[in-house]
Design a protein around this motif. Structure first.
Motif, PDB file in Angstrom:
ATOM      1  N   VAL A 291       0.838  -1.207   0.000  1.00 41.47           N
ATOM      2  CA  VAL A 291       0.000   0.000   0.000  1.00 41.47           C
ATOM      3  C   VAL A 291       0.869   1.252   0.000  1.00 41.47           C
ATOM      4  CG1 VAL A 291      -1.600   1.351   1.406  1.00 41.47           C
ATOM      5  CG2 VAL A 291      -2.022  -1.083   1.045  1.00 41.47           C
ATOM      6  N   SER A 292       1.917   1.227   0.830  1.00 39.06           N
ATOM      7  CA  SER A 292       2.806   2.400   0.919  1.00 39.06           C
ATOM      8  C   SER A 292       3.479   2.679  -0.417  1.00 39.06           C
ATOM      9  CB  SER A 292       3.871   2.171   2.006  1.00 39.06           C
ATOM     10  OG  SER A 292       3.259   1.950   3.258  1.00 39.06           O
ATOM     11  N   MET A 293       4.031   1.647  -1.055  1.00 39.58           N
ATOM     12  CA  MET A 293       4.724   1.842  -2.330  1.00 39.58           C
ATOM     13  C   MET A 293       3.751   2.236  -3.431  1.00 39.58           C
ATOM     14  SD  MET A 293       7.749  -1.056  -2.506  1.00 39.58           S
ATOM     15  CE  MET A 293       6.802  -2.435  -1.838  1.00 39.58           C
ATOM     16  N   ALA A 294       2.573   1.598  -3.460  1.00 40.35           N
ATOM     17  CA  ALA A 294       1.583   1.951  -4.483  1.00 40.35           C
ATOM     18  C   ALA A 294       1.131   3.394  -4.322  1.00 40.35           C
ATOM     19  CB  ALA A 294       0.380   1.001  -4.387  1.00 40.35           C
ATOM     20  N   PHE A 295       0.886   3.806  -3.082  1.00 43.21           N
ATOM     21  CA  PHE A 295       0.482   5.186  -2.826  1.00 43.21           C
ATOM     22  C   PHE A 295       1.579   6.160  -3.293  1.00 43.21           C
ATOM     23  CE2 PHE A 295       0.065   9.002  -0.251  1.00 43.21           C
ATOM     24  CZ  PHE A 295      -1.301   9.268  -0.337  1.00 43.21           C
ATOM     25  N   ALA A 296       2.849   5.821  -2.996  1.00 42.28           N
ATOM     26  CA  ALA A 296       3.963   6.699  -3.390  1.00 42.28           C
ATOM     27  C   ALA A 296       4.097   6.764  -4.914  1.00 42.28           C
ATOM     28  CB  ALA A 296       5.259   6.189  -2.766  1.00 42.28           C
ATOM     29  N   PHE A 297       3.984   5.640  -5.606  1.00 43.34           N
ATOM     30  CA  PHE A 297       4.114   5.626  -7.062  1.00 43.34           C
ATOM     31  C   PHE A 297       2.973   6.396  -7.729  1.00 43.34           C
ATOM     32  CE2 PHE A 297       6.788   1.465  -7.385  1.00 43.34           C
ATOM     33  CZ  PHE A 297       7.893   2.176  -6.930  1.00 43.34           C
ATOM     34  N   ILE A 298       1.762   6.299  -7.162  1.00 43.57           N
ATOM     35  CA  ILE A 298       0.650   7.073  -7.732  1.00 43.57           C
ATOM     36  C   ILE A 298       0.887   8.557  -7.489  1.00 43.57           C
ATOM     37  CG2 ILE A 298      -1.827   7.544  -7.512  1.00 43.57           C
ATOM     38  CD1 ILE A 298      -2.228   4.592  -6.822  1.00 43.57           C
ATOM     39  N   LYS A 299       1.372   8.877  -6.296  1.00 39.74           N
ATOM     40  CA  LYS A 299       1.638  10.274  -5.945  1.00 39.74           C
ATOM     41  C   LYS A 299       2.700  10.879  -6.863  1.00 39.74           C
ATOM     42  CE  LYS A 299       1.196  13.605  -2.747  1.00 39.74           C
ATOM     43  NZ  LYS A 299      -0.080  14.273  -2.405  1.00 39.74           N
ATOM     44  N   LEU A 300       3.732  10.069  -7.154  1.00 43.11           N
ATOM     45  CA  LEU A 300       4.820  10.546  -8.014  1.00 43.11           C
ATOM     46  C   LEU A 300       4.463  10.481  -9.490  1.00 43.11           C
ATOM     47  CD1 LEU A 300       7.821   8.852  -6.144  1.00 43.11           C
ATOM     48  CD2 LEU A 300       7.222  11.287  -6.138  1.00 43.11           C
ATOM     49  N   GLY A 301       3.338   9.894  -9.828  1.00 47.70           N
ATOM     50  CA  GLY A 301       2.898   9.833 -11.212  1.00 47.70           C
ATOM     51  C   GLY A 301       3.411   8.660 -11.990  1.00 47.70           C
ATOM     52  N   PHE A 302       4.092   7.714 -11.307  1.00 45.03           N
ATOM     53  CA  PHE A 302       4.591   6.537 -12.007  1.00 45.03           C
ATOM     54  C   PHE A 302       3.466   5.565 -12.349  1.00 45.03           C
ATOM     55  CE2 PHE A 302       8.686   7.369  -9.503  1.00 45.03           C
ATOM     56  CZ  PHE A 302       9.169   8.215 -10.495  1.00 45.03           C
ATOM     57  N   LEU A 303       2.397   5.583 -11.530  1.00 44.54           N
ATOM     58  CA  LEU A 303       1.234   4.741 -11.780  1.00 44.54           C
ATOM     59  C   LEU A 303       0.027   5.621 -12.030  1.00 44.54           C
ATOM     60  CD1 LEU A 303       1.555   1.901  -9.073  1.00 44.54           C
ATOM     61  CD2 LEU A 303       1.836   1.661 -11.549  1.00 44.54           C
ATOM     62  N   LYS A 304      -0.721   5.340 -13.100  1.00 44.42           N
ATOM     63  CA  LYS A 304      -1.912   6.119 -13.429  1.00 44.42           C
ATOM     64  C   LYS A 304      -3.169   5.363 -12.963  1.00 44.42           C
ATOM     65  CE  LYS A 304       0.856   8.886 -15.681  1.00 44.42           C
ATOM     66  NZ  LYS A 304       1.225  10.192 -15.127  1.00 44.42           N
ATOM     67  N   LEU A 305      -3.249   5.129 -11.667  1.00 42.55           N
ATOM     68  CA  LEU A 305      -4.380   4.404 -11.105  1.00 42.55           C
ATOM     69  C   LEU A 305      -5.103   5.262 -10.074  1.00 42.55           C
ATOM     70  CD1 LEU A 305      -2.683   0.918 -10.422  1.00 42.55           C
ATOM     71  CD2 LEU A 305      -4.178   1.504 -12.339  1.00 42.55           C
ATOM     72  N   PRO A 306      -6.401   5.112  -9.931  1.00 45.45           N
ATOM     73  CA  PRO A 306      -7.131   5.849  -8.899  1.00 45.45           C
ATOM     74  C   PRO A 306      -6.704   5.367  -7.508  1.00 45.45           C
ATOM     75  CG  PRO A 306      -8.645   4.920 -10.531  1.00 45.45           C
ATOM     76  CD  PRO A 306      -7.306   4.300 -10.767  1.00 45.45           C
ATOM     77  N   TYR A 307      -6.758   6.292  -6.533  1.00 45.02           N
ATOM     78  CA  TYR A 307      -6.412   5.905  -5.160  1.00 45.02           C
ATOM     79  C   TYR A 307      -7.401   4.870  -4.605  1.00 45.02           C
ATOM     80  CZ  TYR A 307      -2.990   9.680  -4.820  1.00 45.02           C
ATOM     81  OH  TYR A 307      -1.894  10.489  -5.002  1.00 45.02           O
ATOM     82  N   SER A 308      -8.595   4.847  -5.142  1.00 48.55           N
ATOM     83  CA  SER A 308      -9.608   3.889  -4.657  1.00 48.55           C
ATOM     84  C   SER A 308      -9.179   2.448  -4.903  1.00 48.55           C
ATOM     85  CB  SER A 308     -10.951   4.140  -5.339  1.00 48.55           C
ATOM     86  OG  SER A 308     -10.830   3.977  -6.743  1.00 48.55           O
ATOM     87  N   TYR A 309      -8.300   2.277  -5.926  1.00 46.00           N
ATOM     88  CA  TYR A 309      -7.824   0.931  -6.211  1.00 46.00           C
ATOM     89  C   TYR A 309      -6.989   0.370  -5.052  1.00 46.00           C
ATOM     90  CZ  TYR A 309      -9.352   0.965 -11.091  1.00 46.00           C
ATOM     91  OH  TYR A 309     -10.105   0.978 -12.235  1.00 46.00           O
ATOM     92  N   ILE A 310      -6.348   1.264  -4.300  1.00 43.45           N
ATOM     93  CA  ILE A 310      -5.573   0.800  -3.139  1.00 43.45           C
ATOM     94  C   ILE A 310      -6.503   0.151  -2.112  1.00 43.45           C
ATOM     95  CG2 ILE A 310      -4.104   1.522  -1.213  1.00 43.45           C
ATOM     96  CD1 ILE A 310      -2.984   3.708  -2.970  1.00 43.45           C
ATOM     97  N   GLY A 311      -7.656   0.780  -1.887  1.00 46.87           N
ATOM     98  CA  GLY A 311      -8.640   0.197  -0.971  1.00 46.87           C
ATOM     99  C   GLY A 311      -9.166  -1.134  -1.468  1.00 46.87           C
TER     100      GLY A 311
END
Length: 514
Positions: free
Chosen positions: A127-147
């Motif tokens: 979760v931490s890494m996915a959140f960071a990659f989305i924040k940095l723009g490396f992943l183009k996924l909605p934050y809801s996908y983390i949940g």
């Protein structure tokens, strides 16, 4: 020394096999749950570019490494008490008992590991890494996908925990057997759970059936949500209005099926348990109701067959024991033809007194056996004294007075000791007087054992009413009058009065009938 070496080698093989089996179970569970279900859900559901798939792969592999390290640490801590007995050539009894319990708890500990270091060790880094990659723009996924991913991870952990539990339950059996055998060899004593339930059948069946029924539905629902993200919001809402009903129905059906399944297993087990409790309490007339048509019918039939066998053996043992007492009493009475049948009559009068006073059947049984053997100590008295027809000298009477203690000592030699323990107080005290002037201990009042007080009345009455070479037996009424005069001094007043009233009532009924 050679025997010890063989046991150590056998233990080493069992422990190595145990570890191998646990590793296989873990790999199998992880492959099915984490890599199989999790990987398929993530990579087949998400429509994302190759570079983002690569990043997701890095997240998953990194999280798995962290998870393995955390879980390995906890695993070896849980394994330590079991491993200790295999490393020690002569483990203590306490170490073996601790290892035995820890081994039985291992399936439950596997579940705790799965929801602890396994689930959290994977989820938190991912979760931490996915959140960071989305924040940095490396992943183009909605934050809801983390949940959604967290929910999927929880379901996968539940599936993995169930697999681990049942596979570990089978893997521990050789280790449990080895620990029990080792404790028997080293300390001549078996160790068991003693009926202690670590995980109930209800819990196992209901949770397992519920997970089996609901997890596929929930996984399908969450995966569908990701797939439908490209639709208009109205379409998604309409879909979930329909899919939500299906999911609720599926969950309810799973709960109902789990409840019915567990009940079908619990009911026959409770039936047999109730029968076992009844047998344990000494009731061999109980039986389990054979109302089942599956394999439990065989189990119930076997239980009932066993109870019938125990009942027959108990009846036979009681007959043999009763014959044993009667034989001892007859052997004693055979020394003097003029007192033949004395022990049997005293037993009959004693039982009559006990019943009049409302004693339980178990106490009546002990009283009867005690009365049969109350004079067994006279075996140790010389014939010249025991069979003397005239008046005894003081020295001879002192020898006679030893027979209650001699009788107690004779019965103490019979094994097992507890078989005669209940008879000893009555045998020793049947010549005590209520006023404290009796023998051998000079006890008074209610300090005299109850069986001894009852036998004293029956013994005196039979002695007074039986014929002797030097005198004719008294009439019942004369003997009862003497007992009445001795109430509170020689005999227990309550028991004596019950006995007097009963015999006089029978005498009056006989006169009226004539």
């Amino acid at each position: 020394m050679h025997l010890l070496s063989e046991r150590e080698q056998a233990g080493g093989r069992i422990f190595a096999s145990f570890l191998t089996q646990l590793l296989r179970n873990y790999i199998f569970g992880s492959t099915v749950a984490v890599l199989g279900v999790g990987g398929i859900v993530v990579f087949s559901t998400l429509a994302i570019p190759a570079n983002e798939r690569f990043l997701l792969g890095i997240i998953m592999i990194s999280s798995l490494l962290i998870m393995f390290v955390c879980e390995l640490f906890v695993f070896y801590r849980q394994l330590r008490p079991i491993q200790a007995i295999f490393k020690n050539a002569h483990p203590t009894s306490e170490q073996l008992k601790t290892a035995y319990l820890q081994t039985h708890q291992f399936p439950t500990l596997a579940v705790k590991r799965t929801f602890g270091p396994h689930f959290l060790g994977l989820l938190l880094p991912a979760v931490s890494m996915a959140f960071a990659f989305i924040k940095l723009g490396f992943l183009k996924l909605p934050y809801s996908y983390i949940g959604i991913a967290a929910a999927v991870a929880l379901m996968i952990a539940s599936m993995h925990a169930m697999i681990e539990f049942f596979l570990s339950s089978k893997a521990i059996r050789p280790v449990v057997t080895f620990i029990r055998d080792q404790h028997k060899q080293l300390y001549m004593q078996d160790i068991t759970l003693g009926g202690r339930v670590l995980v109930s059948i209800r819990t196992k069946f209901r949770l397992s059936a519920f997970l089996i029924g609901t997890l596929p539905l929930l996984l399908f629902g969450l995966a569908s949500q990701i797939r439908l993200d490209h639709l208009q919001s109205e379409g998604t809402l309409a879909y979930w209005q329909w899919a939500g009903i299906i999911l609720i129905i599926g969950v309810i059906y799973s709960l109902l099926g789990a409840s019915l399944l567990s009940r079908s297993i619990e009911d026959p087990i409770h039936t047999i348990q109730n029968g076992m409790s009844s047998v344990q309490a000494g009731n061999f007339n109980s039986s389990a109701a054979d109302v089942y048509s599956d394999e439990f019918s065989k189990l119930v039939a076997g239980f009932n067959h066993m109870v019938n066998g125990l009942k027959e053996r108990e009846q036979r043992n009681n007959q043999l024991l009763q014959s044993y007492f009667m034989t001892l009493a007859a052997a004693l009475d055979a020394r003097d033809t003029y007192t033949a049948g004395h022990s049997t009559r005293v037993a009959r009068f004693s039982v009559q007194i006990g019943r009049l006073d409302g004693w339980s059947e178990s106490d009546i049984d002990i009283l009867h056996k005690t009365a049969l053997l109350h004079d067994i100590g006279k075996i140790g008295v010389r014939d010249a004294v025991l069979l003397k027809e005239g008046r005894l000298t003081d020295e001879e009477f002192d020898q006679i007075k030893l027979h209650p203690v001699l009788g107690e000592n004779i019965l103490k030699q019979i094994e097992p000791a507890d078989a005669m323990a209940d008879l000893l107080p009555g045998v020793r005290s049947h010549h005590e007087r209520y006023d404290g002037k009796g023998y051998p201990d000079g006890l008074a009042g209610t300090d005299i054992p109850l069986f001894g007080r009852a036998i004293a009345i029956a013994d005196a009455f039979d002695a007074m009413t039986s014929d002797r070479p030097y005198r004719k037996g008294m009439t019942y009424e004369r003997a009862l009058s003497i007992i009445e005069d001795g109430k509170g001094t020689q005999w227990d007043p309550k028991l004596a009065q019950l006995f007097i009233d009963s015999l006089r009532e029978k005498a009056n009924e006989g006169e009226e009938a004539s």
